[in-house]
Design an enzyme around this catalytic site. Structure first.
Site, PDB file in Angstrom:
ATOM      1  N   LYS A  52       9.286   6.522   4.636  1.00 43.80           N
ATOM      2  CA  LYS A  52       9.224   5.275   3.788  1.00 43.80           C
ATOM      3  C   LYS A  52      10.301   4.424   4.390  1.00 43.80           C
ATOM      4  CE  LYS A  52       6.187   7.194   0.500  1.00 43.80           C
ATOM      5  NZ  LYS A  52       5.719   7.794  -0.735  1.00 43.80           N
ATOM      6  N   GLN A  96       8.744   8.873  -6.375  1.00 41.81           N
ATOM      7  CA  GLN A  96       7.984   9.979  -5.356  1.00 41.81           C
ATOM      8  C   GLN A  96       7.514  11.302  -5.993  1.00 41.81           C
ATOM      9  OE1 GLN A  96       7.491   9.648  -1.929  1.00 41.81           O
ATOM     10  NE2 GLN A  96       6.234  11.342  -2.244  1.00 41.81           N
ATOM     11  N   ASP A 119       3.729   1.145  -6.230  1.00 45.27           N
ATOM     12  CA  ASP A 119       2.765   2.036  -6.023  1.00 45.27           C
ATOM     13  C   ASP A 119       1.284   1.848  -6.662  1.00 45.27           C
ATOM     14  OD1 ASP A 119       2.846   4.171  -4.275  1.00 45.27           O
ATOM     15  OD2 ASP A 119       4.160   5.464  -5.640  1.00 45.27           O
TER      16      ASP A 119
END
Ligand code: NAD
Length: 287
Positions: A52, A96, A119
């Protein structure tokens, strides 16, 4: 033989568009910034975060990774997220997952500012998705929709079947397909006679986490098959779809790797730039 949907190629197209948008923002004095919060040493998470970070930098997005040891206490983590919420230079925050067992994921997600939740996991964004309002959409299902669009695959009126009902993939995937006017079926671990149902699907999205579970006999000839699965088997990455038996039956199919995975990262960059643009509008009032 099914047409191969090249996720790597389409992700590059998407990332190039995002990079152009970043340049436009730079010209206006805005530097889109993504902060990834990584807790612990989970090897898979380390790999994802590196991927990422690399992609963000390549698109001109400022990328920062904040690392905490697995032993971090929840209050320290939450305080840092609140700090990132207040930092005007930060446009996107991604925590994460998975987090260590002693930290409640939902509490962490709920602490994030919804307008920085790139997200799309915050309940405000989940709610917006379910009523069709504009919010952040989880990157993997958003990437699947973008792949279908790039490939000019008609969704409206089709029978789309999603296997998997997770908050990260299955449920938002079903919502997006419904919004795109598909007739949607959601299957999961308690579904009975799975293959009878899958054989009726025009579009089959598989997000289970079991290597090669979907086989050719479960697929309607000509169906579009999207394999979200990412499983490590003997050190090799495999999907949830048995490519060898499904590919000859399918009309089109995504491979693993180089299918949905690259699109997930591309959509993270897209969402980050969107967050920066939203903030810019808020500050300048320009539409
Ligand atoms: P999850 O474990 O949260 O959910 C799995 C779902 O599959 C559950 O809803 C469960 O009911 C269903 N399921 C399990 N066994 C089943 C069976 N035998 N028959 C039918 N349904 C069954 O997983 P997740 O987070 O949704 O991820 C699913 C897969 O997608 C994993 O392989 C994961 O690694 C992968 N993934 C890939 C990306 C990407 O970028 N490509 C992103 C996220 C997840």
């Amino acid at each position: 033989m099914g047409h191969l949907i090249d996720g790597k190629k389409w992700a590059a197209v998407s990332r190039a568009t995002t990079a152009e948008e970043v340049q436009r923002l730079h010209a206006e004095g805005v530097r889109p910034m993504l902060v990834v919060v990584l807790v612990g040493e989970d090897p898979a998470s380390q790999v994802y975060v590196r991927g990422k970070e690399k992609a963000a930098v390549a698109a001109g997005i400022v990328s920062r990774v904040v690392r905490f040891p697995a032993s971090v206490d929840a209050s320290t983590l939450l305080a840092h997220i609140e700090h990132l919420n207040r930092d005007d230079d930060v446009h996107g925050i991604l925590v994460q997952l998975p987090l260590p067992a002693h930290i409640d994921e939902q509490t962490v997600i709920a602490t994030m500012a919804p307008d920085k939740d790139v997200d799309g996991f915050h309940m405000e964004n989940v709610g917006k998705l379910s009523i069709g309002a504009s919010g952040f959409v989880p990157c993997t299902p958003l990437g699947v929709m973008q792949l279908l669009k790039y490939e000019n695959i008609e969704v409206a009126g089709k029978h789309a079947l999603v296997i998997g009902r997770s908050n990260i993939v299955g449920k938002p995937m079903a919502q997006l397909l419904l919004q795109a006017n598909a007739t949607v079926t959601v299957c999961h671990s308690r579904t009975q006679r799975l293959s009878e149902l899958t054989r009726q699907a025009d579009i089959l999205v598989v997000a289970i986490g079991r290597s090669n579970l979907v086989t050719g006999d479960m697929v309607k000839p000509g169906a579009i098959v999207i394999d979200v699965g990412m499983n490590r088997v003997d050190g090799k990455l495999t999907g949830d779809v048995d490519f060898a038996s499904v590919e000859p039956v399918a009309g089109a199919i995504t491979p693993v790797p180089k299918g949905v995975g690259p699109m997930t990262i591309a959509m993270l960059l897209h969402n980050t730039v969107r967050a920066a643009k939203m903030r810019q509008k808020l500050i300048t009032g320009v539409q």
